[in-house]
Design an enzyme around this catalytic site. Structure first.
Site, PDB file in Angstrom:
ATOM      1  N   TYR A  51       0.831  -1.220   0.000  1.00  0.00           N
ATOM      2  CA  TYR A  51       0.000   0.000   0.000  1.00  0.00           C
ATOM      3  C   TYR A  51       0.865   1.271   0.000  1.00  0.00           C
ATOM      4  CZ  TYR A  51      -4.335  -2.537   0.298  1.00  0.00           C
ATOM      5  OH  TYR A  51      -5.402  -3.338  -0.018  1.00  0.00           O
ATOM      6  N   TYR A  59     -13.838  -3.816   3.336  1.00  0.00           N
ATOM      7  CA  TYR A  59     -12.490  -4.316   3.049  1.00  0.00           C
ATOM      8  C   TYR A  59     -12.316  -5.615   3.821  1.00  0.00           C
ATOM      9  CZ  TYR A  59      -7.487  -4.979   2.913  1.00  0.00           C
ATOM     10  OH  TYR A  59      -6.236  -5.533   2.722  1.00  0.00           O
ATOM     11  N   ASP A 101     -16.522 -11.136   9.777  1.00  0.00           N
ATOM     12  CA  ASP A 101     -15.083 -10.880   9.679  1.00  0.00           C
ATOM     13  C   ASP A 101     -14.671 -10.058  10.904  1.00  0.00           C
ATOM     14  OD1 ASP A 101     -12.556  -9.945   9.209  1.00  0.00           O
ATOM     15  OD2 ASP A 101     -12.939  -9.232   7.175  1.00  0.00           O
ATOM     16  N   LYS A 127      -4.958 -10.943  13.061  1.00  0.00           N
ATOM     17  CA  LYS A 127      -4.366  -9.812  13.798  1.00  0.00           C
ATOM     18  C   LYS A 127      -4.167 -10.066  15.299  1.00  0.00           C
ATOM     19  CE  LYS A 127      -5.989  -6.320  10.500  1.00  0.00           C
ATOM     20  NZ  LYS A 127      -4.807  -5.750   9.870  1.00  0.00           N
TER      21      LYS A 127
HETATM   22  C1  LIG Z   1     -11.591  -6.595   8.522  1.00  0.00           C
HETATM   23  C2  LIG Z   1     -10.371  -7.098   7.848  1.00  0.00           C
HETATM   24  N1  LIG Z   1     -10.430  -8.284   7.221  1.00  0.00           N
HETATM   25  C3  LIG Z   1      -9.344  -8.801   6.624  1.00  0.00           C
HETATM   26  C4  LIG Z   1      -8.150  -8.121   6.610  1.00  0.00           C
HETATM   27  C5  LIG Z   1      -6.963  -8.711   5.919  1.00  0.00           C
HETATM   28  O1  LIG Z   1      -6.031  -9.113   6.852  1.00  0.00           O
HETATM   29  P1  LIG Z   1      -4.503  -9.354   6.436  1.00  0.00           P
HETATM   30  O2  LIG Z   1      -3.931  -8.016   6.141  1.00  0.00           O
HETATM   31  O3  LIG Z   1      -3.904 -10.005   7.622  1.00  0.00           O
HETATM   32  O4  LIG Z   1      -4.513 -10.243   5.235  1.00  0.00           O
HETATM   33  C6  LIG Z   1      -8.047  -6.894   7.248  1.00  0.00           C
HETATM   34  C7  LIG Z   1      -6.773  -6.152   7.260  1.00  0.00           C
HETATM   35  O5  LIG Z   1      -6.680  -5.009   7.644  1.00  0.00           O
HETATM   36  C8  LIG Z   1      -9.192  -6.357   7.881  1.00  0.00           C
HETATM   37  O6  LIG Z   1      -9.163  -5.177   8.509  1.00  0.00           O
END
Ligand SMILES: Cc1ncc(COP(=O)(O)O)c(C=O)c1O
Length: 428
Positions: free
Chosen positions: A19, A147, A235, A264
């Protein structure tokens, strides 16, 4: 040449950052060490990590209990494949996740990161429909602005604008709705038996700009998914592990999804590990004497022992420290300080859920809004000059710090956020 310049020059020769527009952006921060909420740079500067290093660092950097868990696990069992083999850290973490998660989620599938956690959930839902004899169910419903990560399935359910436009012709069909029960019902009615499920971040849509909705929407989602006989994928890659004031955001609505995506904070933000939790009914859709009905998905480092062990240590800390409540108190403090520091500086929609505090900058005439606005790198640089790491999401400023952040550090984060809002205001 200083160590920092040297590192930046070497980085510029060989690294390609995520990014990042390398044609525009300043040299990256040369980070030498991290402790608690503070990053130490090669030039000796100390920077307050107000965004938990991409929303991951949960208890603080280099927490001794987490460091020890990783080191001792690496000495004992560093890695073993998870197809046809198992190990104590994976089984115990799965047991603890099942016990801690909303009721009904009984199976844990491990992967490496948030994108793969989502990818796995989408593939499980889709394959389950095929194996349940409903192959027409292939259209997912997602939230506007969503996202969910950068792999192809995760990109498909994410809003393509602005990140994924080049890939749009390669992405699968998805319908988008606002966080509103009536809108979701309408699209479920329209899709009928073509609907594969609903995917959404509960309570806070992070990268969408820290958009927040109430728990009542989640109850509507559950009721509508039941009424229309489809799956709900939550998610919680960002919201999980206390960020919203409860261990999982779904808890606040008293409802459980069919699939729950975690990453995370799963390891306290220390190690790349993810988990997708599924109901027994979903697991049973794959259970067969036919080999071809297995879930053919797996990564080399699935259920990495070091990740699982540090995941256990992080969960233990969440309990011992009551991390969700601690984060909520931290968020309250930042919000209070921020309201005071802002005075009459105009901002829009100052909002908070748990430890996440956000507001939108007042619009400025003639300026392109959104993530690609030129304002973002300018604000980031200014925050760094004040010793705080922030990453505005377009016009949205926010703080999402680790639980160890002290009262004085919280006050500094609030003061810098207010300073950025004023900077934007005066140069309008
Ligand atoms: C809600 C959400 N789902 C999925 C992801 C993707 O995670 P990763 O960056 O570990 O692939 C993120 C990343 O910021 C996120 O905020």
């Amino acid at each position: 040449m200083s160590a920092r310049d040297d590192l930046a020059a070497r980085d510029a020769r060989v690294c390609w950052h995520p990014y990042t527009q390398h044609g525009l952006e300043a040299a990256p921060l040369a980070v030498r060490a991290a402790q608690g909420a503070v990053l130490t740079l090669h030039d000796g500067r100390e920077i307050l990590d107000a965004i938990s290093s991409w929303w991951a660092t949960l208890h603080g950097h280099a927490h001794p209990a987490l460091v020890e868990a990783m080191a001792s696990q690496a000495r004992e069992l560093d890695h073993v494949l998870f197809a046809g083999a198992t190990h104590e850290p994976a089984v115990r973490l799965a047991e603890e996740l099942v016990a801690a998660a909303p009721a009904g989620l009984t199976r844990v599938f491990y992967s490496d990161n948030g994108s793969t956690a989502v990818e796995v959930a989408l593939k499980m839902a889709r394959q389950a429909w095929v194996q349940r004899g409903e192959p027409a169910r292939r259209v997912f419903v997602a939230l506007e602005g969503a996202y969910h990560g950068d792999t192809f399935g995760a990109m498909s359910v994410g809003d393509p604008d602005p990140f994924f436009l080049p890939y749009a012709p390669l992405l699968f069909e998805v319908r988008r709705v606002p966080a509103d029960g009536a809108a979701l019902r309408a699209v479920f009615e329209e899709l009928g038996e073509r609907c594969a499920g609903f995917v959404g971040e509960p309570l806070v849509q992070g990268a969408a700009g820290m958009r927040m909705h109430g728990p009542e929407f989640l109850r509507e989602v559950r009721a509508l998914c039941d009424a229309f006989g489809t799956y709900w994928i939550a998610d919680e890659v960002m919201t999980g592990f206390g960020r919203t004031g409860t261990l999982f955001a779904c808890e606040q609505a008293g409802v459980a999804p069919d699939l729950l995506c975690l990453a995370k904070g799963l390891t306290g933000g220390t190690f790349p590990l993810a988990a997708t939790l599924a109901t027994e009914a979903l697991y049973e859709a794959f259970l067969s004497s036919e080999r071809g009905r297995a879930f053919f998905h797996g990564h080399t480092f699935t259920a990495h022992p070091v990740g699982c062990r540090v995941g256990l240590a992080s969960l233990a800390l969440c309990r011992a420290d009551d991390t969700p409540a601690r984060l909520a108190r931290l968020g309250e403090r930042i919000e209070r300080e921020l309201r005071g520091a802002l005075g009459d500086t105009p901002v829009r929609d100052l909002r908070r859920t748990g430890g996440i505090v956000a507001f939108d900058l007042a619009p400025r005439p003639g300026e392109a809004p959104g993530y690609l606005s030129t304002l973002q790198p300018e604000l980031r640089r200014l925050a760094l000059e004040h010793g705080v790491l922030l990453r505005p999401l377009g016009d949205v400023l926010y703080a999402l710090p680790p639980a160890c952040t002290s009262d004085a550090q919280a006050a500094r984060i609030a003061a810098v956020l207010a300073e950025l809002a004023r900077y934007r205001g005066v140069s309008a």
